[in-house]
Scaffold this motif. Structure first.
Motif, short mmCIF file in Angstrom:
data_model
loop_
_atom_site.label_atom_id
_atom_site.label_comp_id
_atom_site.label_asym_id
_atom_site.label_seq_id
_atom_site.Cartn_x
_atom_site.Cartn_y
_atom_site.Cartn_z
N ALA A 1 108.80 15.21 46.67
CA ALA A 1 107.36 15.32 46.34
C ALA A 1 106.70 14.21 45.64
O ALA A 1 107.45 13.97 44.63
CB ALA A 1 107.38 16.58 46.02
N ASP B 1 93.51 18.30 44.27
CA ASP B 1 94.88 17.99 44.05
C ASP B 1 95.35 17.93 45.61
O ASP B 1 95.13 18.58 46.23
CB ASP B 1 95.50 19.22 43.30
N ASN C 1 107.19 16.88 41.19
CA ASN C 1 107.60 15.42 41.04
C ASN C 1 109.04 15.40 40.57
O ASN C 1 109.35 16.11 39.58
CB ASN C 1 106.57 14.52 39.90
N PHE D 1 100.20 20.01 41.38
CA PHE D 1 101.71 19.85 42.17
C PHE D 1 102.34 18.90 41.44
O PHE D 1 103.77 18.48 41.72
CB PHE D 1 101.64 19.47 43.68
N ALA E 1 102.94 13.97 43.39
CA ALA E 1 101.51 14.26 43.23
C ALA E 1 101.08 13.30 41.91
O ALA E 1 101.98 13.17 41.07
CB ALA E 1 101.26 15.81 42.90
N LEU F 1 99.31 16.50 47.48
CA LEU F 1 100.59 16.57 47.19
C LEU F 1 101.08 15.70 48.71
O LEU F 1 100.72 15.90 49.67
CB LEU F 1 101.42 17.79 47.52
#
Length: 135
Positions: free
Chosen positions: A100, A74, A111, A107, A102, A76
Motif C-alpha cells: 500500500a 485521502d 505505508n 491510510f 498513501a 490509497l
C-alpha cells in the motif's frame, strides 16, 4: 489468514480485454469499480487486474487499486500479485499480497506494510476481496 482483517471490498468488472493467447496461456485484463471499507473507512475506486490463465487451470495475476476515502481527499494506491485456481462454473479463487502507498491522511499508517488477502471472482464478474495486515 494471518494478522488483523483490515478490508472488505466488492468489485464489479466493467471491461474485459484479451491481451494474448500465445502458447496456450490466456492473458486477460479486467477493469472494475470498487467499493467497501479499508482500515475502518468507506472507500470507492477503480482496479485493474491482469491474469495469465494456464492450461492446468491455475492463474497468476497482478492487480492495482486506486481507492478514495468517502468524504475527503485521502487516497490509497495498492499494487499486488496473486495465485489462483479456476473453479467449477468459471469462478476463480485467488490468494496474494499487496503493498500500500498513501501520501497523506487516513491510510498513511499502511505505508511499508504487507497486506495479504483472498479474492473470489464469480463468473458474472462480481469479486469479493478480504484483506489482512500481515503481522
Amino acid at each position: 489468514m494471518t494478522g488483523n482483517r483490515i478490508a472488505e471490498l466488492r468489485t464489479k468488472i466493467n471491461a474485459t480485454r484479451v491481451v494474448s493467447t500465445e502458447n496456450d496461456v490466456i492473458t486477460l485484463e479486467f477493469s472494475a469499480k470498487a467499493a467497501g471499507t479499508v482500515d475502518g473507512h468507506a472507500v470507492q475506486g477503480v482496479a485493474t487486474h491482469v491474469s495469465k490463465r494456464y492450461p492446468d487451470g491455475t492463474e497468476t495475476a497482478t492487480a492495482q487499486f486506486v481507492l478514495n476515502a468517502e468524504g475527503c481527499p485521502d487516497q490509497l494506491v495498492l499494487t499486488g500479485m496473486a495465485a489462483g485456481t479456476l473453479q467449477d462454473g468459471g469462478a476463480v479463487s485467488y490468494e496474494g499480497f499487496f503493498v500500500a502507498r498513501a501520501t497523506r491522511g487516513r491510510f498513511v499508517d499502511l505505508n511499508g506494510k504487507a497486506i495479504v488477502g483472498t479474492a473470489r471472482m464469480e463468473a458474472d464478474g462480481r469479486v469479493t476481496h478480504v484483506w489482512y495486515l500481515f503481522s
